[in-house]
Write a protein that holds these residues in place. Structure first.
Motif, mmCIF file in Angstrom:
data_model
loop_
_atom_site.group_PDB
_atom_site.id
_atom_site.type_symbol
_atom_site.label_atom_id
_atom_site.label_comp_id
_atom_site.label_asym_id
_atom_site.label_seq_id
_atom_site.Cartn_x
_atom_site.Cartn_y
_atom_site.Cartn_z
ATOM 1 N N GLY A 1 91.039 47.293 67.246
ATOM 2 C CA GLY A 1 91.813 46.261 66.553
ATOM 3 C C GLY A 1 92.728 46.789 65.466
ATOM 4 N N ARG A 2 92.748 48.112 65.281
ATOM 5 C CA ARG A 2 93.623 48.673 64.243
ATOM 6 C C ARG A 2 95.071 48.401 64.585
ATOM 7 N NH1 ARG A 2 91.430 54.763 63.831
ATOM 8 N NH2 ARG A 2 92.563 54.778 65.766
ATOM 9 N N GLY A 3 95.875 48.062 63.621
ATOM 10 C CA GLY A 3 97.275 47.813 63.970
ATOM 11 C C GLY A 3 98.176 47.620 62.783
ATOM 12 N N GLU A 4 99.227 46.845 63.073
ATOM 13 C CA GLU A 4 100.315 46.635 62.132
ATOM 14 C C GLU A 4 99.852 46.200 60.747
ATOM 15 O OE1 GLU A 4 103.376 44.812 64.499
ATOM 16 O OE2 GLU A 4 104.188 43.890 62.679
ATOM 17 N N LYS A 5 98.899 45.259 60.712
ATOM 18 C CA LYS A 5 98.424 44.747 59.427
ATOM 19 C C LYS A 5 97.818 45.853 58.583
ATOM 20 C CE LYS A 5 96.865 39.955 59.618
ATOM 21 N NZ LYS A 5 95.666 39.181 59.999
ATOM 22 N N ASP A 6 97.030 46.716 59.219
ATOM 23 C CA ASP A 6 96.394 47.799 58.483
ATOM 24 C C ASP A 6 97.447 48.763 57.949
ATOM 25 O OD1 ASP A 6 93.446 47.219 59.263
ATOM 26 O OD2 ASP A 6 94.508 47.255 61.168
ATOM 27 N N ALA A 7 98.409 49.079 58.805
ATOM 28 C CA ALA A 7 99.476 49.994 58.383
ATOM 29 C C ALA A 7 100.244 49.393 57.207
ATOM 30 C CB ALA A 7 100.425 50.269 59.551
ATOM 31 N N ALA A 8 100.508 48.090 57.301
ATOM 32 C CA ALA A 8 101.235 47.441 56.210
ATOM 33 C C ALA A 8 100.413 47.499 54.929
ATOM 34 C CB ALA A 8 101.548 45.990 56.585
ATOM 35 N N TYR A 9 99.099 47.377 55.079
ATOM 36 C CA TYR A 9 98.221 47.408 53.898
ATOM 37 C C TYR A 9 98.347 48.734 53.155
ATOM 38 C CZ TYR A 9 94.042 48.005 51.103
ATOM 39 O OH TYR A 9 93.190 48.285 50.059
ATOM 40 N N ILE A 10 98.176 49.839 53.851
ATOM 41 C CA ILE A 10 98.172 51.120 53.128
ATOM 42 C C ILE A 10 99.560 51.413 52.561
ATOM 43 C CG2 ILE A 10 98.553 52.638 55.146
ATOM 44 C CD1 ILE A 10 96.310 53.387 52.101
ATOM 45 N N ARG A 11 100.609 51.011 53.290
ATOM 46 C CA ARG A 11 101.960 51.253 52.760
ATOM 47 C C ARG A 11 102.173 50.446 51.484
ATOM 48 N NH1 ARG A 11 103.807 51.811 58.339
ATOM 49 N NH2 ARG A 11 103.988 54.070 58.575
ATOM 50 N N LYS A 12 101.656 49.232 51.499
ATOM 51 C CA LYS A 12 101.803 48.370 50.321
ATOM 52 C C LYS A 12 101.051 48.977 49.133
ATOM 53 C CE LYS A 12 100.141 44.023 49.425
ATOM 54 N NZ LYS A 12 99.509 42.821 49.967
ATOM 55 N N VAL A 13 99.850 49.456 49.385
ATOM 56 C CA VAL A 13 99.059 50.034 48.298
ATOM 57 C C VAL A 13 99.765 51.265 47.731
ATOM 58 C CG1 VAL A 13 96.885 51.187 47.736
ATOM 59 C CG2 VAL A 13 96.866 49.140 49.157
ATOM 60 N N ILE A 14 100.292 52.106 48.616
ATOM 61 C CA ILE A 14 100.960 53.328 48.148
ATOM 62 C C ILE A 14 102.198 52.962 47.331
ATOM 63 C CG2 ILE A 14 102.249 55.361 48.910
ATOM 64 C CD1 ILE A 14 100.221 55.576 51.231
ATOM 65 N N ALA A 15 102.968 51.998 47.827
ATOM 66 C CA ALA A 15 104.176 51.600 47.094
ATOM 67 C C ALA A 15 103.794 51.012 45.735
ATOM 68 C CB ALA A 15 104.980 50.587 47.908
ATOM 69 N N ALA A 16 102.752 50.185 45.709
ATOM 70 C CA ALA A 16 102.326 49.567 44.450
ATOM 71 C C ALA A 16 101.872 50.641 43.463
ATOM 72 C CB ALA A 16 101.196 48.582 44.713
ATOM 73 N N GLN A 17 101.117 51.622 43.970
ATOM 74 C CA GLN A 17 100.637 52.686 43.085
ATOM 75 C C GLN A 17 101.811 53.435 42.474
ATOM 76 O OE1 GLN A 17 100.733 56.238 43.439
ATOM 77 N NE2 GLN A 17 99.458 56.564 41.626
ATOM 78 N N ARG A 18 102.802 53.741 43.295
ATOM 79 C CA ARG A 18 103.938 54.516 42.782
ATOM 80 C C ARG A 18 104.736 53.718 41.763
ATOM 81 N NH1 ARG A 18 105.175 57.780 48.442
ATOM 82 N NH2 ARG A 18 103.243 58.988 48.208
ATOM 83 N N LYS A 19 104.907 52.442 42.043
ATOM 84 C CA LYS A 19 105.655 51.611 41.092
ATOM 85 C C LYS A 19 104.887 51.491 39.783
ATOM 86 C CE LYS A 19 108.059 49.019 44.662
ATOM 87 N NZ LYS A 19 107.928 47.866 45.546
ATOM 88 N N LEU A 20 103.586 51.260 39.895
ATOM 89 C CA LEU A 20 102.785 51.122 38.678
ATOM 90 C C LEU A 20 102.849 52.409 37.850
ATOM 91 C CD1 LEU A 20 100.784 49.502 36.956
ATOM 92 C CD2 LEU A 20 98.934 50.414 38.361
#
Lengths: 372, 336
Positions: free
Chosen positions: A32-51
């Motif tokens: 069941g791994r897919g788009e949602k999971d990929a979007a999750y980690i990308r979002k976390v990485i982007a948020a971390q960098r912005k913070l």
């Protein structure tokens, strides 16, 4: 062994069946791994960098106390995110399936003084394969503490609460030294081996870069706020270190978690390996925010069963894993953070003293292995 | 030093992924349906895009269900589009992960990865007097790039597609015909059957005098190559094959460790880590049970099977496999 084996009621067939049921849980997540999971980690990485960017920006004005507070808090959280939910999990290969070379265990480098490559060896390979096996898994006490009644007491252990506190404050350096197997390698002959020297050099390079960034370049960029920025970065590193040390102590140290004898893992089957991970790990209960800030290591049991599943899936996996614990009548060690941290520290204190006679609180698993 | 252990670009990418100096990417700006199963994707490439020559293709990396997959598609836009955008035209093939995603699910605004355009299926600098285009299905796409880019005094095209509505760019082709810029024969294979290459004499009597560009299914290209050879005019034929090698996933096969030049036969049940070690190749290894990712190694060619799940992984640039839990699924090449 004086203690009772809490898995003694299981037959060999039951243990293999348990292994198959766990495999099925794993397969289901992978399918069941897919788009949602990929979007999750990308979002976390982007948020971390912005913070991190914003926090460092605010710290340029850190001679103004509210700016210092906000910047320090933000940077602490950013560093915790980098190490826990992102670094630890990416380096486990949890996101390798995305085939994105920028989010991959072979290319990722984290905000930590231990180079990724060395940490992957000591953590992913040694700790995760030999979880809680005395003499094989050095995460048990990090080689500086006595963590089990069966380890021989020595007067030097009286100091271990203090070592543990110092280790918590400078945890990333502790980990770097640990990944280098510094204790063992300081012996004269080993110190000179080219392999060790290369690795020590890599650690030196990483430390130099990290220190230069945190304690020289960013304070200098702050100009008149040099000292407050320096203090802020030091504080953020301290907060991050104490936080990750606490979370990690909760993973394998609380009362109720078992340790294993070397010979008990000889010829271990897949089912038995799973069972050892289940009995050798402990969780932290809490809110979604708590799970996120621990890098989902609050789901340590699930992480140890399936170290390569994406961290955002551990919460749903935990429900199924817990049901298996109940089905097989095993104890699922979990509790809120303060309780688990207290439990772990309590053990550190207790074992700094020689064993009180008959009482033993940490049971051992000593299984009669059926020769295959 | 300011951003260690990351690079400044890791932060700049957050704001400006298409800037000069970034890894080459593109942004999908529109998706226009062409036929029931083909669509044209309009892409704004990053600033470092070097531009293409008509007939060339570009490799694109698209995230499908979270997994980055790379495929090559012909560029169908003229080389000097004023707005700087380029287009690829994609036909959804049955079970094609990337093509179906692009035709049916791709959304404007999505970032994709790009390589610089490449390929030598292009027109020569000196314009030939007479041209023949022989195409089938989506083989029309590189040729459309050529047709939109330069005009010839005498251009003929034979295009094969199952039915009239399956002809990609049909309106535009008929427009060219109406303007007398192209003579076109459509072969509708559902009703007419496959093109018999012997009919060429009747359809284009002077075909041997024409510089020919052919692109389409392997059967069509094989027949063309044979036909041009027989008539001794093979130097006039330029072909482009979309799928030069098709991986057939089997059970075991010859494993090549290309970095060390070692080849051995492997069965479909032995982990490649063991196969390599047995053959004396220095293999990175770790837990040997699939959890530590200490053994990952590039798969350069062929396919492997995950011994735990049975899943097949095919070689693609950037694909790494865990050698301790993967076995050969046919011949494969491991970079060790």
């Amino acid at each position: 062994m004086t203690a009772i084996d809490p898995t003694a009621h299981l037959t060999a067939e039951q243990i293999e069946e348990l292994g198959r049921e766990l495999d099925a849980i794993r397969d289901e997540v992978i399918a069941g791994r897919g788009e949602k999971d990929a979007a999750y980690i990308r979002k976390v990485i982007a948020a971390q960098r912005k913070l991190e960017l914003v926090s460092r920006g605010v710290l340029l004005f850190s001679s103004f106390p509210p700016a210092w507070l906000i910047g320090t808090a933000g940077l602490s959280v950013a560093k915790i995110m980098d190490n826990m939910e992102i670094g630890h999990n990416v380096l486990h290969g949890q996101w390798d399936w995305m085939r994105d070379p920028k989010i991959h265990s072979t290319t990722w480098e984290w905000d930590h003084v231990s180079p990724s490559e060395q940490w992957k060896h000591s953590h992913n390979e040694l700790h995760h394969t030999y979880t809680n096996v005395i003499g094989k898994d050095n995460d048990l006490g990090y080689g500086i503490m006595r963590v089990d009644e069966d380890q021989k007491w020595h007067p030097v252990h009286l100091g271990q609460p203090l070592w543990n506190l110092i280790n918590a404050c400078f945890f990333e350096y502790g980990i770097a030294a640990y990944d280098l197997e510094l204790g063992k390698n300081l012996e004269k002959r080993r110190r000179k081996s080219p392999e060790f020297r290369a690795r020590a050099k890599a650690v030196g390079r990483k430390i130099r870069k990290q220190v230069l960034k945190d304690y020289v370049i960013h304070p200098l960029l702050s100009g008149p706020s040099f000292l407050p920025t320096l203090g802020a970065t030091f504080t953020a590193n301290l907060v991050r270190n104490i936080w990750s040390h606490s979370v990690i102590m909760c993973g394998h140290f609380p009362e109720g978690v078992q340790v294993f004898e070397r010979r008990s893992i000889k010829g271990e089957t897949r089912g038995q390996w799973y069972l050892r991970q289940m009995m050798g790990s402990a969780n932290i209960s809490g809110s979604k925010a708590m799970h996120f800030m621990t890098g989902n290591l609050s789901h340590q049991i699930e992480h140890h069963l399936f170290p390569d599943l994406p961290s955002n899936r551990y919460a749903e996996v935990a429900v199924k894993v817990r049901a298996l614990f109940e089905k097989y009548e095993l104890e699922y060690v979990t509790g809120p953070l303060p309780k688990q941290v207290f439990s772990a520290w309590h053990k550190v204190f207790r074992l700094s003293l020689p064993n009180k006679k008959p009482k033993v609180t940490t049971p051992h698993r000593e299984r009669e292995l059926v020769a295959a | 030093m300011v951003t260690t252990p990351l690079l400044p670009s890791d932060y700049l990418d957050l704001a400006s992924p298409l800037r000069a100096g970034a890894d080459l990417r593109g942004r999908i700006e529109a998706v226009h349906p062409e036929t029931g199963d083909a669509a044209t994707i309009v892409i704004r490439p990053g600033r470092d895009w070097r531009g293409h020559t008509a007939g060339q293709y570009v490799r694109v990396g698209v995230d499908v269900d979270g997994v980055r997959l790379w495929r090559a598609y012909s560029l169908t836009s003229p080389t000097h589009r004023r707005d700087g955008r380029v287009t690829i035209t994609v036909k959804a093939i049955p079970d094609g992960k990337v093509s179906n995603h692009l035709v049916r699910r791709a959304k404007p605004g999505t970032l994709i990865q790009l390589d610089q355009p490449t390929g030598d299926f292009v027109l020569p600098r000196a314009k030939p007097a007479k041209v023949l285009y022989l195409t089938g299905g989506s083989g029309i796409t590189p040729v459309m790039g050529m047709l939109r880019d330069s005009e010839f005094d005498d251009a003929v095209m034979i295009h094969c597609a199952p039915r009239p509505q399956d002809v990609i760019f049909r309106d535009e082709l008929h427009g060219l015909v109406a303007d007398k810029k192209l003579r076109l024969t459509e072969v509708h294979t559902d009703t007419d059957g496959m093109l018999d290459i012997a009919r060429l004499d009747e359809l284009v009597p002077d075909w041997t005098e024409r510089e020919t560009w052919a692109c389409g299914p392997a059967g069509l290209l094989d027949a063309a190559e044979e036909h041009w050879n027989e008539h001794g005019v093979q130097e006039r034929l330029h072909t482009e094959r979309f799928r030069p090698s098709i991986v057939v996933a089997g059970d075991g096969g010859e494993v090549t460790f290309s970095a060390t030049g070692t080849s051995v036969d492997a069965d479909g049940a032995t982990p490649l880590l063991d196969v390599g070690e047995e053959a004396g190749v220095l293999m990175p290894s770790g837990c040997r049970m699939g959890i530590c990712f200490g053994c990952v190694t590039p798969l350069k060619a062929g396919a492997v099977r995950d011994l735990r799940t049975g899943e097949i992984t095919e070689a693609d640039p950037g694909v790494l496999i865990q050698t301790c839990v993967s076995a050969a699924a046919g011949p494969c090449d491991i970079e060790r």
